[in-house]
Scaffold this active site. Sequence first.
Site, mmCIF file in Angstrom:
data_model
loop_
_atom_site.group_PDB
_atom_site.id
_atom_site.type_symbol
_atom_site.label_atom_id
_atom_site.label_comp_id
_atom_site.label_asym_id
_atom_site.label_seq_id
_atom_site.Cartn_x
_atom_site.Cartn_y
_atom_site.Cartn_z
ATOM 1 N N GLY A 1 0.829 -1.192 0.000
ATOM 2 C CA GLY A 1 0.000 0.000 0.000
ATOM 3 C C GLY A 1 0.864 1.242 0.000
ATOM 4 O O GLY A 1 2.036 1.200 -0.388
ATOM 5 N N CYS A 2 0.298 2.345 0.438
ATOM 6 C CA CYS A 2 1.037 3.611 0.479
ATOM 7 C C CYS A 2 2.297 3.445 1.322
ATOM 8 O O CYS A 2 2.241 3.000 2.470
ATOM 9 C CB CYS A 2 0.163 4.706 1.060
ATOM 10 N N PHE A 3 3.434 3.806 0.752
ATOM 11 C CA PHE A 3 4.703 3.536 1.436
ATOM 12 C C PHE A 3 4.906 4.317 2.716
ATOM 13 O O PHE A 3 5.720 3.943 3.550
ATOM 14 C CB PHE A 3 5.900 3.648 0.509
ATOM 15 N N TRP A 4 4.175 5.390 2.941
ATOM 16 C CA TRP A 4 4.344 6.165 4.168
ATOM 17 C C TRP A 4 4.037 5.320 5.404
ATOM 18 O O TRP A 4 4.798 5.291 6.362
ATOM 19 C CB TRP A 4 3.445 7.389 4.178
#
EC number: 1.8.4.11
Length: 163
Positions: free
Chosen positions: A20-23
Site C-alpha cells: 500500500g502507500c509507502f508512508w
Amino acid sequence: MELKIGSTEAPMEKATFGAGCFWGVEAAFRKVKGVVSTSVGYMGGHFPNPCYLDVLSRITGHAEVVQIEYDPQLVSYEDLLAVFWDIHDPTTLNRQGPDKGEQYRSVIFFHNEQQAEAAQQSKAKVQVSGRFELDIVTEIKHKSEYYLATEEHQQYFEKQAKR
C-alpha cells in the site's frame, strides 16, 4: 535519504516490501527492533527513474515500496514477513484501503533465494491459517532496480508529527 536507527558491526541484510502507500508501511517497519534503516521508493516497473507523479499516473508499473536494512542477529527475515502480513490486507488486488492502483499492490521483492523460499513458505502458511477469508494475491518477485523517492516522502509520518 536513509536514516540510520542504530548501528552494529555485523553485516546487514535488505528486505523490500510493497503493502500500500509507502508512508504507513515505512512507519510500521521503523518500529521493529533490528531494523537499522528504511527508505521508500519504487520497484517492479518498466519505466526508468520514475518520480512520484509518474508512479501515481499508473504508467510505470512500479509499486510503492519500503526498502529495509536490518540486522539479522536482532530480527529475522521471517519476523519481517510477519510484520508485512500484519500491516495490510494481502487479499485485495492493487488496492489498500482507499488507495487504488497497481502501485499499491501487495508484493514481496526477495533479494536472495533464502528470502524467496521464506516468502513462499510464509505466504502458504498465512493462506491456510484461515486468517483471511479470500485468497492472498501477494506477488513474490526477485528484486529489480530500486528508485529512491524524493526526500519529502522519506519518514513522512515522522516529519508530519514534528509539525
